[in-house]
Design an enzyme around this catalytic site. Structure first.
Site, PDB file in Angstrom:
ATOM      1  N   TYR A 161      18.296  26.318 -19.675  1.00  0.00           N
ATOM      2  CA  TYR A 161      17.354  26.347 -18.544  1.00  0.00           C
ATOM      3  C   TYR A 161      18.131  26.218 -17.233  1.00  0.00           C
ATOM      4  O   TYR A 161      17.913  26.989 -16.286  1.00  0.00           O
ATOM      5  CB  TYR A 161      16.357  25.197 -18.707  1.00  0.00           C
ATOM      6  CG  TYR A 161      15.471  24.954 -17.515  1.00  0.00           C
ATOM      7  CD1 TYR A 161      14.429  25.819 -17.196  1.00  0.00           C
ATOM      8  CD2 TYR A 161      15.661  23.830 -16.702  1.00  0.00           C
ATOM      9  CE1 TYR A 161      13.606  25.575 -16.094  1.00  0.00           C
ATOM     10  CE2 TYR A 161      14.854  23.580 -15.615  1.00  0.00           C
ATOM     11  CZ  TYR A 161      13.817  24.459 -15.310  1.00  0.00           C
ATOM     12  OH  TYR A 161      13.012  24.225 -14.222  1.00  0.00           O
ATOM     13  N   LYS A 169      18.331  29.015 -14.219  1.00  0.00           N
ATOM     14  CA  LYS A 169      17.932  28.714 -12.839  1.00  0.00           C
ATOM     15  C   LYS A 169      19.102  28.970 -11.882  1.00  0.00           C
ATOM     16  O   LYS A 169      18.914  29.520 -10.787  1.00  0.00           O
ATOM     17  CB  LYS A 169      17.462  27.259 -12.720  1.00  0.00           C
ATOM     18  CG  LYS A 169      16.110  26.993 -13.346  1.00  0.00           C
ATOM     19  CD  LYS A 169      15.018  27.806 -12.672  1.00  0.00           C
ATOM     20  CE  LYS A 169      13.614  27.365 -13.051  1.00  0.00           C
ATOM     21  NZ  LYS A 169      12.590  28.321 -12.617  1.00  0.00           N
TER      22      LYS A 169
HETATM   23  N1  LIG Z   1       7.878  20.395 -13.117  1.00  0.00           N
HETATM   24  C1  LIG Z   1       9.132  20.141 -12.825  1.00  0.00           C
HETATM   25  O1  LIG Z   1       9.582  18.990 -12.957  1.00  0.00           O
HETATM   26  C2  LIG Z   1      10.038  21.243 -12.314  1.00  0.00           C
HETATM   27  C3  LIG Z   1      11.299  20.850 -11.843  1.00  0.00           C
HETATM   28  C4  LIG Z   1      12.159  21.824 -11.355  1.00  0.00           C
HETATM   29  C5  LIG Z   1      11.777  23.153 -11.349  1.00  0.00           C
HETATM   30  N2  LIG Z   1      10.550  23.500 -11.818  1.00  0.00           N
HETATM   31  C6  LIG Z   1      10.209  24.943 -11.784  1.00  0.00           C
HETATM   32  O2  LIG Z   1       9.074  25.126 -10.996  1.00  0.00           O
HETATM   33  C7  LIG Z   1       8.359  26.281 -11.440  1.00  0.00           C
HETATM   34  C8  LIG Z   1       6.902  25.924 -11.659  1.00  0.00           C
HETATM   35  O3  LIG Z   1       6.851  25.014 -12.742  1.00  0.00           O
HETATM   36  P1  LIG Z   1       5.711  23.926 -12.918  1.00  0.00           P
HETATM   37  O4  LIG Z   1       6.352  22.614 -12.946  1.00  0.00           O
HETATM   38  O5  LIG Z   1       4.602  24.182 -11.985  1.00  0.00           O
HETATM   39  O6  LIG Z   1       5.283  24.215 -14.443  1.00  0.00           O
HETATM   40  P2  LIG Z   1       4.040  24.972 -15.051  1.00  0.00           P
HETATM   41  O7  LIG Z   1       2.789  24.271 -14.621  1.00  0.00           O
HETATM   42  O8  LIG Z   1       4.319  25.097 -16.507  1.00  0.00           O
HETATM   43  O9  LIG Z   1       4.057  26.417 -14.367  1.00  0.00           O
HETATM   44  C9  LIG Z   1       4.771  27.507 -14.879  1.00  0.00           C
HETATM   45  C10 LIG Z   1       3.873  28.725 -14.838  1.00  0.00           C
HETATM   46  O10 LIG Z   1       4.634  29.888 -15.178  1.00  0.00           O
HETATM   47  C11 LIG Z   1       3.808  30.761 -15.944  1.00  0.00           C
HETATM   48  N3  LIG Z   1       4.711  31.603 -16.734  1.00  0.00           N
HETATM   49  C12 LIG Z   1       5.640  31.174 -17.619  1.00  0.00           C
HETATM   50  N4  LIG Z   1       6.254  32.228 -18.188  1.00  0.00           N
HETATM   51  C13 LIG Z   1       5.696  33.352 -17.645  1.00  0.00           C
HETATM   52  C14 LIG Z   1       5.901  34.740 -17.840  1.00  0.00           C
HETATM   53  N5  LIG Z   1       6.785  35.206 -18.734  1.00  0.00           N
HETATM   54  N6  LIG Z   1       5.150  35.601 -17.109  1.00  0.00           N
HETATM   55  C15 LIG Z   1       4.225  35.154 -16.221  1.00  0.00           C
HETATM   56  N7  LIG Z   1       3.999  33.833 -15.996  1.00  0.00           N
HETATM   57  C16 LIG Z   1       4.726  32.956 -16.705  1.00  0.00           C
HETATM   58  C17 LIG Z   1       2.949  29.810 -16.776  1.00  0.00           C
HETATM   59  O11 LIG Z   1       1.710  30.379 -17.151  1.00  0.00           O
HETATM   60  P3  LIG Z   1       1.540  31.166 -18.560  1.00  0.00           P
HETATM   61  O12 LIG Z   1       2.124  30.270 -19.633  1.00  0.00           O
HETATM   62  O13 LIG Z   1       0.076  31.377 -18.677  1.00  0.00           O
HETATM   63  O14 LIG Z   1       2.288  32.435 -18.409  1.00  0.00           O
HETATM   64  C18 LIG Z   1       2.704  28.647 -15.811  1.00  0.00           C
HETATM   65  O15 LIG Z   1       1.507  28.834 -15.083  1.00  0.00           O
HETATM   66  C19 LIG Z   1       9.061  26.749 -12.726  1.00  0.00           C
HETATM   67  O16 LIG Z   1       9.900  27.827 -12.413  1.00  0.00           O
HETATM   68  C20 LIG Z   1       9.861  25.536 -13.130  1.00  0.00           C
HETATM   69  O17 LIG Z   1      11.002  25.914 -13.870  1.00  0.00           O
HETATM   70  C21 LIG Z   1       9.670  22.573 -12.303  1.00  0.00           C
END
Ligand SMILES: NC(=O)c1ccc[n+]([C@@H]2O[C@H](COP(=O)([O-])OP(=O)(O)OC[C@H]3O[C@@H](n4cnc5c(N)ncnc54)[C@H](OP(=O)(O)O)[C@@H]3O)[C@@H](O)[C@H]2O)c1
Length: 246
Positions: A150, A154
């Site tokens: 991951y 990123k």
């Molecule tokens: N939460 C944290 O602690 C954290 C920390 C650092 C970075 N991030 C990054 O921030 C971003 C948002 O994450 P989040 O925390 O809000 O998590 P999240 O709620 O799981 O959001 C991720 C979204 O991406 C969609 N998705 C995943 N694979 C996809 C695909 N192949 N095509 C289209 N949509 C897709 C998912 O919906 P579906 O499954 O319906 O497709 C989901 O709505 C991500 O890139 C994550 O890596 C998060």
């Protein structure tokens, strides 16, 4: 002025918080994710939705056609789709090397390919001048923490964003990356994480708290504002100081 805002992963977590923030300005928002029911349930006034797996070029062509019909130009493109792959359905055999290949491929597809394909499909539609492209990286890209596949996926967004900033800059378009630390109240960790790990992540911050989707969305919103027009090719870390440790 109403802007057209495309948000991948806009049905949950950070993407949803960003969508709500732009919609509150009166902007027209398009939410993209794989699960249409999740997008439909998202509480974003007036939002359009389109269900697509953004790691699939054919599905991304479908998104591009929809955007052409509904929006014409794109003012803000936010790539929030991503994940560490642990919530994806298991496929294939048990051979350890197969499992490694699968894990790295899944992470590459979820975090890097989704963002690159959607960008390339929409880059000619970005508003000139004034267009904004925003990627979501992670503190993991700096520290190699969490799932290393991951983190590597990123980190791959960073040179892509820098190259894109150079290419699109002369057209008045900025490209930036926001790299969050631990953010609660998202679907990223599935049913949640154990208390010990959570306490450890919070202890690593200087402000002794977890991030919220709103913390990240407000920085995306700021980077999309006219006041941030001279900020491009930057990676903004939003992690309460956790990247420095304590
Ligand atoms: N939460 C944290 O602690 C954290 C920390 C650092 C970075 N991030 C990054 O921030 C971003 C948002 O994450 P989040 O925390 O809000 O998590 P999240 O709620 O799981 O959001 C991720 C979204 O991406 C969609 N998705 C995943 N694979 C996809 C695909 N192949 N095509 C289209 N949509 C897709 C998912 O919906 P579906 O499954 O319906 O497709 C989901 O709505 C991500 O890139 C994550 O890596 C998060």
């Amino acid at each position: 002025m109403t802007r057209n805002v495309v948000i991948s992963g806009g049905g949950t977590g950070i993407g949803l918080a960003a969508a709500q923030m732009f919609a509150a300005d009166g902007d027209q928002v398009l939410l993209i994710g794989r699960r249409g029911d999740v997008l439909e349930r998202a509480k974003v006034p007036g939002a359009l939705t389109y269900a697509a797996d953004l790691a699939d070029p054919e599905a991304v062509r479908g998104v591009a056609g929809f955007v052409a019909r509904e929006f014409g130009a794109v003012d803000v493109l936010i790539h929030s789709a991503g994940g560490n792959g642990l919530l994806e359905p298991p496929v294939g055999g048990d051979d350890p090397l197969d499992a490694v290949a699968r894990h790295w491929t899944v992470n590459f597809r979820l975090n890097l390919l989704t963002a690159v394909l959607l960008t390339e499909a929409l880059r000619d539609r970005l508003a000139e001048p004034g267009g904004r492209v925003l990627f979501l990286s992670s503190i993991a890209a700096y520290r190699g923490s969490g799932q290393v596949a991951y983190a590597a996926a990123k980190a791959g967004l960073h040179p892509y964003a820098h190259a894109l900033a150079r290419q699109l800059g002369p057209h008045g378009i900025t490209v930036n990356v926001v790299a969050p630390g631990y953010v609660e109240d998202t679907a990223f960790f599935g049913d949640g994480m154990d208390e010990e790990r959570r306490a450890q992540l919070i202890a690593e911050t200087s402000d002794k708290r977890a991030g919220t989707p709103g913390d990240i969305a407000s920085n995306l919103h700021w980077l999309a504002s006219p006041g941030a027009a001279h900020i491009t090719s930057q990676i903004i870390q939003v992690n309460g100081g956790a990247e420095r440790g304590h």
